[in-house]
Design a protein around this motif. Structure first.
Motif, PDB file in Angstrom:
ATOM      1  N   THR A  25     -17.637  19.948  31.384  1.00 52.26           N
ATOM      2  CA  THR A  25     -18.502  19.765  30.063  1.00 52.26           C
ATOM      3  C   THR A  25     -19.311  21.487  31.353  1.00 52.26           C
ATOM      4  O   THR A  25     -20.476  22.020  30.577  1.00 52.26           O
ATOM      5  CB  THR A  25     -18.974  18.934  31.067  1.00 52.26           C
ATOM      6  OG1 THR A  25     -19.189  18.777  32.027  1.00 52.26           O
ATOM      7  CG2 THR A  25     -18.622  17.738  30.087  1.00 52.26           C
ATOM      8  N   GLY A  35     -24.976  20.503  26.910  1.00 51.64           N
ATOM      9  CA  GLY A  35     -25.300  19.225  27.843  1.00 51.64           C
ATOM     10  C   GLY A  35     -26.018  20.331  29.092  1.00 51.64           C
ATOM     11  O   GLY A  35     -25.959  19.220  30.205  1.00 51.64           O
ATOM     12  N   GLY A  39     -28.022  15.785  28.778  1.00 48.98           N
ATOM     13  CA  GLY A  39     -26.805  15.239  29.067  1.00 48.98           C
ATOM     14  C   GLY A  39     -26.534  14.661  27.867  1.00 48.98           C
ATOM     15  O   GLY A  39     -25.322  14.348  27.904  1.00 48.98           O
ATOM     16  N   ARG A  42     -22.908  15.536  26.336  1.00 53.97           N
ATOM     17  CA  ARG A  42     -21.517  16.018  27.423  1.00 53.97           C
ATOM     18  C   ARG A  42     -20.001  15.101  26.879  1.00 53.97           C
ATOM     19  O   ARG A  42     -19.426  15.596  27.077  1.00 53.97           O
ATOM     20  CB  ARG A  42     -22.155  15.360  28.376  1.00 53.97           C
ATOM     21  CG  ARG A  42     -22.331  16.170  29.302  1.00 53.97           C
ATOM     22  CD  ARG A  42     -23.707  16.116  30.575  1.00 53.97           C
ATOM     23  NE  ARG A  42     -24.272  17.548  31.313  1.00 53.97           N
ATOM     24  CZ  ARG A  42     -24.885  16.707  31.668  1.00 53.97           C
ATOM     25  NH1 ARG A  42     -25.300  16.253  32.068  1.00 53.97           N
ATOM     26  NH2 ARG A  42     -26.269  17.922  32.031  1.00 53.97           N
ATOM     27  N   TRP A  46     -17.124  16.684  26.060  1.00 52.33           N
ATOM     28  CA  TRP A  46     -16.043  16.589  26.628  1.00 52.33           C
ATOM     29  C   TRP A  46     -14.728  16.526  25.432  1.00 52.33           C
ATOM     30  O   TRP A  46     -13.742  16.324  25.830  1.00 52.33           O
ATOM     31  CB  TRP A  46     -15.971  15.081  27.382  1.00 52.33           C
ATOM     32  CG  TRP A  46     -14.872  15.281  28.812  1.00 52.33           C
ATOM     33  CD1 TRP A  46     -13.983  14.267  27.975  1.00 52.33           C
ATOM     34  CD2 TRP A  46     -14.235  15.554  29.290  1.00 52.33           C
ATOM     35  NE1 TRP A  46     -12.701  13.705  29.052  1.00 52.33           N
ATOM     36  CE2 TRP A  46     -12.774  15.005  29.259  1.00 52.33           C
ATOM     37  CE3 TRP A  46     -14.466  17.080  29.677  1.00 52.33           C
ATOM     38  CZ2 TRP A  46     -12.016  15.754  30.406  1.00 52.33           C
ATOM     39  CZ3 TRP A  46     -13.838  17.937  30.661  1.00 52.33           C
ATOM     40  CH2 TRP A  46     -11.985  16.955  30.886  1.00 52.33           C
TER      41      TRP A  46
END
Length: 61
Positions: A25, A35, A39, A42, A46
């Protein structure tokens, strides 16, 4: 599909970063910005990384 609303990053843009070699990430955040701020995206980033990795390692038929 929008992945990162903070930076206006789509799943296509994340996919391009992964195809270019981003494997974490943090790599994706450096490559396209997804990200890098709050965040919240994320997990989605991912999932795109994991999906791309599975597709690369899947045996060909």
């Amino acid at each position: 599909m929008w992945v990162c609303l903070c930076n206006g990053i789509t799943s296509h843009m994340v996919g391009e970063a992964v195809a270019a070699g981003a494997s974490t990430t943090k790599d994706v955040a450096r490559a396209c910005g997804a990200g890098a701020d709050c965040g919240r995206c994320r997990r989605t980033v991912w999932a795109i990384i994991a999906s791309s990795t599975q597709n690369r390692t899947a045996p060909s038929v």
